[in-house]
Design an enzyme around this catalytic site. Sequence first.
Site, PDB file in Angstrom:
ATOM      1  N   GLY A  43       2.276 -10.303   0.467  1.00 39.77           N
ATOM      2  CA  GLY A  43       2.714  -9.159  -0.960  1.00 39.77           C
ATOM      3  C   GLY A  43       3.431  -7.742  -0.009  1.00 39.77           C
ATOM      4  O   GLY A  43       4.311  -7.705  -0.950  1.00 39.77           O
ATOM      5  N   ASP A  54       5.735  -2.659  -3.221  1.00 36.07           N
ATOM      6  CA  ASP A  54       4.646  -3.776  -3.410  1.00 36.07           C
ATOM      7  C   ASP A  54       3.982  -3.425  -4.619  1.00 36.07           C
ATOM      8  O   ASP A  54       2.795  -2.301  -4.404  1.00 36.07           O
ATOM      9  CB  ASP A  54       3.789  -3.458  -1.996  1.00 36.07           C
TER      10      ASP A  54
END
Length: 290
Positions: A43, A54
């Site tokens: 991610g 993030d």
Amino acid sequence: VSPGARLRALIAERGVVEAMACHNALTARLAAEAGFEALWASGFELAAAHGVPDAGVVSMAEHLAVCRQMAERTGGLVVADLDTGFGNAVNLTYAVEAYERAGVAAVVVEDKTFPKMTSLVPGGRQELARIEEYQGKLEAALAARRDPGLIVAARTEALIAGLGVDEALKRGEAYAEAGADLLLVHSKAPTSAEIEAFIGRWSGRVPLILVPTAFPSFGREAARASGKVAMVIWANQGLRAAVRAMRDTFAAVRAEGSAASVEDRIATLGDLLELQEMERVAELERRYLR
Ligand code: SPV
Ligand code: MG
């Protein structure tokens, strides 16, 4: 054999499997080519590639599409970073179904609240879900599997949140109790002392996943020697290498007004054509274009 079953077999065979972070099919291909058994659909990397933090900004649909692309284009074993599961146990149920259909081998869900804050930022706001709430999410994820081989990994951010090894162990046990297949325990301590303290006291009830980013001297051999680790994730080294290489290249081209000096230190065009499977295109043309 399903991707999850393949990853389980690989862990059984190798002891420690290494996953390299990727954020698209190209990086997945390079990781597979280098011999990494698994592909970490990070991610963090995907957020960086989108130019956003993030912190729950990239949508599930975007991450899912990348996971599908990575699995399809490499046939590799994708370990999907589901952040906090995109919501509560209801959202996570639908997420697990979708990721399984996309062909991933494992899903990893962390015990932070939504929207998560990236783990390694100094002084980041790190809020953890209640243990019971997170156990419910894990149970939902496990129940959502069609393929019993799909690996559902818990992830505790207790050390990241500064709550200490005791809290991390307590949460790890609670997540094993809820049925997690593996436990990712993350640390941002500058040495491996904290993670080694955790490993030393871990019951071994489920095998661990480690992410040695902040303490890079901890490697595969240390993981193997512990006897409690099933997977090591290299979470962002490829992207960091690419950023530095692109900066250097862009600066040189800009300064010199020509690409002459960079030509021999960048991948060849032939290399790129190969990565795009142009040989296959030629073969398809030979056989079918009439
Ligand atoms: C990621 O790569 O997205 C991870 C690992 O979750 S970390 O960024 O260190 O939290
Ligand atoms: Mg992540």
